[in-house]
Motif scaffolding. Sequence first.
Motif: not given
Length: 511
Positions: A216-221, A240-250
């Motif tokens: 698994g690969v996860v990119g973070l800004d 969730p499907e809308d995980a991209v663009g959301r903060s890890v804390e959310e």
Amino acid sequence: MRRRRSLASQLLVWQLVVVTLLLCAVGALTVVQLGSNFRSNEERRMLSVAENVAATNLVQTRMGNWQLLAAPAETARSLSGASYVLIVDRRRIVIASPDPAQIGSTLDTPTTALDGKAWVGTNNDSIEAHVPVFDEQTRQVNGMVVAGAIEPGVFAGALSQPVDLLRYLAIALVIGVTGSLLLARRVKNQTLGLEPHEITALVENREALLHGIKEGVVGLDGQNRITLVNDHASDLLALPEDAVGRSVEELELNERLRDVLTGRATGVDQLVLRQGVVLTLNRMPIEGAGAVVTLRDRTELLALQHELDASQHATDTLRAQAHEFANRLHTIAGLIALKEYDEVTNYIHQISSAQDQWRTEVGSRIGDPAVAALLIAKASLAAERGTALRMEPDSVLGRVDEALSADLVMVLGNLVDNALDALSSLSMNGAQKWIEVGVMQLDDEVQVVVRDSGPGVAPELVEEVFRHGFTTKAASHGERGIGLALIRRACLRRGGSVNVSGSVFTARLPW
């Protein structure tokens, strides 16, 4: 083979096309506007010329004498710059014109001048003004004066204006070309010299790599927002499907997982439990861009590790028993050499009765063969480490199903091993080290209690031990405390719980 154009050249060509089209559009609009202004100015000028001629006394009194009217008409034409000035009588007969052949001809142009109203408009390719000539005595219309200017072509009219349109368009074209060249160079630098097909191939390769690898690969800004995640990571983390663009804390993640993803927990091969799955995470910071986190499912590997641990424990138990048996043989041999035959008999009876007593106690209280065998084996291992293993008087367990038996062996074995590890590093100043095991079968659950003579877990670490899956020895002994997290997972999977108070661990496993 057709040669591909570079990105910079393609961008330059398209920019030049856009600039050229834009300048052509601006030029066309300017020409149209200048043409409109030219016609408006010429209409006013021709109207002024015709009015001046019509207002002269000679024209008003001598309309019948064409020879006398030719002079004022020609003078007005030459002074005003008009293309022609005509004097026409009431019958539409031309009586004065710069073209002698036109004199005497009939003017058939539509006009309102003979009705007493001036007219300005376009006649074929000329801009004309018609002004009525009134009789000085009767004030009747005797004729009209026609002043006209031949309209030049559109571009000729535009070029005749004070504004040099071509010059400004050329300057704008030079600026546009220069800007296009600079922009093309900047784009080439920002794309590291890659061409469009290379960028496309790079993106396709990246997508294939992300979705094709087993990890698994996860990119973070820089703000710990998820910028990319492949399918395997999304499944392992249950994102969730809308995980991209959301903060890890959310996201609904446990604190341990958040700490590893955000970098608060550092180190390689960080272990995290996520919905019953053991994950290994590695976080690689990228300066100025964020971080990339790779993760692997370690559940199967951990299961194999526990099988190896079980084999290792069995080996250690056999070794401990062999070591203990060898010591006893040496003791018996020494007593025989000393001819202390009565002591030999007493010693054999003593060790035989101690082993029989533990086996009898375990056998009478524990009806499940796997759990009973585990306790008998752990007694020999504890004896080798100088620790006494005993059982609570209230312990009782009948035969249970295989799934619960496996969970009990895992829970009980890990708790006893943790207690042995904790006691082995302590100095008791001559005091006896002991571990007490309690296994109680209740109406709807089995309760396992393991306590030892050590100081136990500090109150501030009670939650940390289970949440992070590490014991207080994790810093110096590696990832041994993962067993506590597995105990908690097994209990929670059955709807039970596990907790610690000092040196007492209590696990509840419902049926």
